[in-house]
Design a protein around this motif. Structure first.
Motif, PDB file in Angstrom:
ATOM      1  N   ARG A  84      -3.688   5.338  -7.617  1.00  6.39           N
ATOM      2  CA  ARG A  84      -3.774   3.736  -7.596  1.00  6.39           C
ATOM      3  C   ARG A  84      -4.384   3.387  -6.357  1.00  6.39           C
ATOM      4  O   ARG A  84      -5.460   2.391  -6.393  1.00  6.39           O
ATOM      5  N   PHE A  85      -3.957   3.964  -5.290  1.00  5.23           N
ATOM      6  CA  PHE A  85      -4.761   3.517  -3.901  1.00  5.23           C
ATOM      7  C   PHE A  85      -6.083   3.786  -4.123  1.00  5.23           C
ATOM      8  O   PHE A  85      -6.937   3.043  -3.541  1.00  5.23           O
ATOM      9  N   PHE A 127     -12.585   0.573  -6.270  1.00  3.87           N
ATOM     10  CA  PHE A 127     -13.254  -0.457  -7.109  1.00  3.87           C
ATOM     11  C   PHE A 127     -13.666  -1.668  -6.045  1.00  3.87           C
ATOM     12  O   PHE A 127     -14.557  -2.453  -5.974  1.00  3.87           O
ATOM     13  N   SER A 128     -12.886  -1.745  -4.949  1.00  5.64           N
ATOM     14  CA  SER A 128     -13.124  -2.869  -3.695  1.00  5.64           C
ATOM     15  C   SER A 128     -14.532  -2.487  -3.084  1.00  5.64           C
ATOM     16  O   SER A 128     -15.289  -3.319  -2.640  1.00  5.64           O
ATOM     17  N   SER A 183      -8.146   4.290  -6.532  1.00  3.62           N
ATOM     18  CA  SER A 183      -8.773   3.644  -7.384  1.00  3.62           C
ATOM     19  C   SER A 183      -9.114   2.204  -6.953  1.00  3.62           C
ATOM     20  O   SER A 183     -10.156   1.426  -7.218  1.00  3.62           O
ATOM     21  N   CYS A 184      -8.048   1.564  -6.302  1.00  5.44           N
ATOM     22  CA  CYS A 184      -8.109   0.059  -5.747  1.00  5.44           C
ATOM     23  C   CYS A 184      -9.191   0.342  -4.698  1.00  5.44           C
ATOM     24  O   CYS A 184     -10.198  -0.886  -4.646  1.00  5.44           O
ATOM     25  N   LEU A 187       2.034   1.909  -3.512  1.00  5.49           N
ATOM     26  CA  LEU A 187       1.399   2.504  -4.520  1.00  5.49           C
ATOM     27  C   LEU A 187       1.035   4.023  -4.750  1.00  5.49           C
ATOM     28  O   LEU A 187       1.315   4.819  -3.527  1.00  5.49           O
ATOM     29  N   ILE A 202       0.778  -1.118   0.053  1.00  5.51           N
ATOM     30  CA  ILE A 202      -0.044  -0.046  -0.168  1.00  5.51           C
ATOM     31  C   ILE A 202       0.893   1.324   0.051  1.00  5.51           C
ATOM     32  O   ILE A 202       0.561   2.163  -0.880  1.00  5.51           O
TER      33      ILE A 202
END
Length: 101
Positions: A11-12, A18-19, A14-15, A7, A4
């Protein structure tokens, strides 16, 4: 935990987005209520959730493209200013040496 930290913030987030959005997809989230009377309303709310997720993804992609284009423009402006500064220094050198009036 170390992944983490490595990243990038984009990106963090966006992840993370999405989660969280995967929890809203029917069948993937924890759904402990099993009431037969709510099937008709669940189907319409499922479609609404799917549309909201797709809209969120589209907004995230559009925002990412906007940020990328903004970054490209900033980088191009920096390179252009460096090029202009390079030629301005050469003109000053020519004046100092008396090559040009």
């Amino acid at each position: 935990m170390s992944k983490i930290k490595s990243l990038s913030p984009l990106r963090f987030f966006s992840c993370l987005f999405f989660s969280i959005s995967l929890q809203l997809v029917p069948g993937l989230g924890d759904n402990s209520s099993s009431n037969g009377n709510k099937d008709a309303t669940k189907k319409s709310s499922n479609w609404l959730e799917i549309l909201l997720i797709l809209f969120g993804l589209l907004a995230a992609v559009a925002f990412s493209v906007f940020l990328y284009k903004l970054w490209q423009r900033k980088k191009r402006d920096e390179q252009h200013s460096r090029l202009l500064k390079l030629f301005e220094q050469d003109d000053d050198l020519e004046l100092e040496l008396g090559i040009r009036d």
